[in-house]
Design an enzyme around this catalytic site. Sequence first.
Site, mmCIF file in Angstrom:
data_model
loop_
_atom_site.group_PDB
_atom_site.id
_atom_site.type_symbol
_atom_site.label_atom_id
_atom_site.label_comp_id
_atom_site.label_asym_id
_atom_site.label_seq_id
_atom_site.Cartn_x
_atom_site.Cartn_y
_atom_site.Cartn_z
ATOM 1 N N GLY A 134 0.826 -1.205 0.000
ATOM 2 C CA GLY A 134 0.000 0.000 0.000
ATOM 3 C C GLY A 134 0.857 1.250 0.000
ATOM 4 N N ASN A 142 3.999 1.513 -0.935
ATOM 5 C CA ASN A 142 4.711 1.618 -2.220
ATOM 6 C C ASN A 142 3.799 2.206 -3.302
ATOM 7 O OD1 ASN A 142 6.958 0.371 -1.101
ATOM 8 N ND2 ASN A 142 6.463 -1.655 -1.907
ATOM 9 N N GLY A 172 4.804 -9.710 -15.640
ATOM 10 C CA GLY A 172 6.250 -9.465 -15.536
ATOM 11 C C GLY A 172 6.829 -9.078 -16.879
ATOM 12 N N GLY A 189 15.633 -1.619 -4.571
ATOM 13 C CA GLY A 189 14.698 -1.143 -3.557
ATOM 14 C C GLY A 189 13.277 -1.100 -4.078
ATOM 15 N N THR A 237 11.394 -6.269 -7.087
ATOM 16 C CA THR A 237 10.542 -6.012 -5.919
ATOM 17 C C THR A 237 9.799 -4.688 -6.096
ATOM 18 O OG1 THR A 237 12.402 -6.921 -4.662
ATOM 19 C CG2 THR A 237 10.514 -6.110 -3.399
ATOM 20 N N ASN A 254 -1.345 -10.155 -10.521
ATOM 21 C CA ASN A 254 -0.264 -10.665 -11.368
ATOM 22 C C ASN A 254 -0.625 -12.110 -11.731
ATOM 23 O OD1 ASN A 254 0.482 -12.345 -9.253
ATOM 24 N ND2 ASN A 254 2.297 -11.168 -8.683
ATOM 25 N N GLU A 289 -2.760 -6.991 1.934
ATOM 26 C CA GLU A 289 -1.822 -7.247 3.042
ATOM 27 C C GLU A 289 -2.446 -6.947 4.398
ATOM 28 O OE1 GLU A 289 2.700 -7.034 1.381
ATOM 29 O OE2 GLU A 289 1.765 -5.103 1.752
ATOM 30 N N ASP A 342 3.725 -2.708 -7.578
ATOM 31 C CA ASP A 342 3.281 -1.492 -6.882
ATOM 32 C C ASP A 342 3.515 -0.258 -7.758
ATOM 33 O OD1 ASP A 342 2.702 -3.138 -4.728
ATOM 34 O OD2 ASP A 342 4.710 -2.902 -3.879
HETATM 35 O O1 RIB Z 1 5.298 -5.503 -3.387
HETATM 36 C C1 RIB Z 1 6.526 -5.426 -2.728
HETATM 37 C C2 RIB Z 1 6.308 -5.270 -1.245
HETATM 38 O O2 RIB Z 1 5.714 -6.429 -0.721
HETATM 39 C C3 RIB Z 1 7.575 -5.084 -0.460
HETATM 40 O O3 RIB Z 1 7.900 -3.719 -0.319
HETATM 41 C C4 RIB Z 1 7.286 -5.773 0.862
HETATM 42 O O4 RIB Z 1 7.252 -4.892 1.934
HETATM 43 C C5 RIB Z 1 5.946 -6.469 0.670
HETATM 44 O O5 RIB Z 1 4.921 -5.778 1.263
#
Ligand code: RIB
Length: 329
Positions: free
Chosen positions: A51, A53, A235, A301, A262, A197, A151, A266
Amino acid sequence: MHPTHPAPAARSGIVVLGIFAADLSFRAPRLPAIGETLIGEAFALGAGGKGSNQAVAAARAGGAVRFVTRIGADAFGDVALRTWREAGVDTRHVARVEGESTGAAFIYVSSLTGDNAIIVVPGAAGALGPADVAAAEPSLREAGLFVTQLEQPLAAVEAGLSAARRHGVPTLLNPAPAPAGGLPDALLALCDHLTPNETEAQALTGVEIRTPDDALRAAQALRARGAGTVVVTLGGQGAVLLDAAQAVLVPAQAGAPVVDTTGAGDAFNGAYAVALVEGRGALEAVRFANAAAGLSVTRHGTAAAMAARAEIDAALARAPAPVVLRGRG
Ligand code: RIB
């Protein structure tokens, strides 16, 4: 928490409900086996949580964003507040809870492929519920879009989607992480936009997804169960968009070498949200989001990797053409 930002123009603001997590990111060529200790190549502490991100990605892409969450009164909570301040995310609906920990995530990043594996503990945000949504309703009813993920507890997600629907505010659910027990049709019917996804789409439909055509079949199943526009992100293959008017593959944008995937989802969702509130159609929004996600994977990051508006606009000018798929929603 503090109303330090100007109110967004009517119906152009984005309200995001979700969690913050401090990302403890480890780079290594592989995951250790159970009982094994492996010497890794690098470590970084960064700002994460899907959230948060998405809120940061949307703000950096030019959106006026208010974030609804709970964090602890601890050092990771300080990281969260600094992250939002720097990105320009409005925190008036962030509750800081004494005696609770801020969320945290263990992230393994492959130094060979940039792929990741994550364990996330929501901490204080694990108690998010309908009361947090009710407290944010003054912002929600004026928003141009409500965005959330999975989440935090489903009761909070349902309350947010229902409240948005009640106020005539369009909704975007990024069903991440994949819900083990699936999602009820009644909840899918509250989603104007659904952005799984391939793993999440497979978990929601049972359709095994390897190709864009598989993703299209999953998207059709989700629309048949009540979801509005469905975008399945794939992806490196891009994203499949399905709505009443079109079935399209928007190819991923090949850029500089991929170093860390990663938070790519988001980046996609934050940018997609901004494009929608700017009045772009779904196809243009997916193209804009693809460009943003393509930039994020070239950086290490999560929140720190989110692209600025000018970068997205420049990348968009080089975007590959969409491919029309056979089939409709
Ligand atoms: O989508 C990536 C995120 O998933 C990461 O930043 C991690 O914190 C998890 O929440």
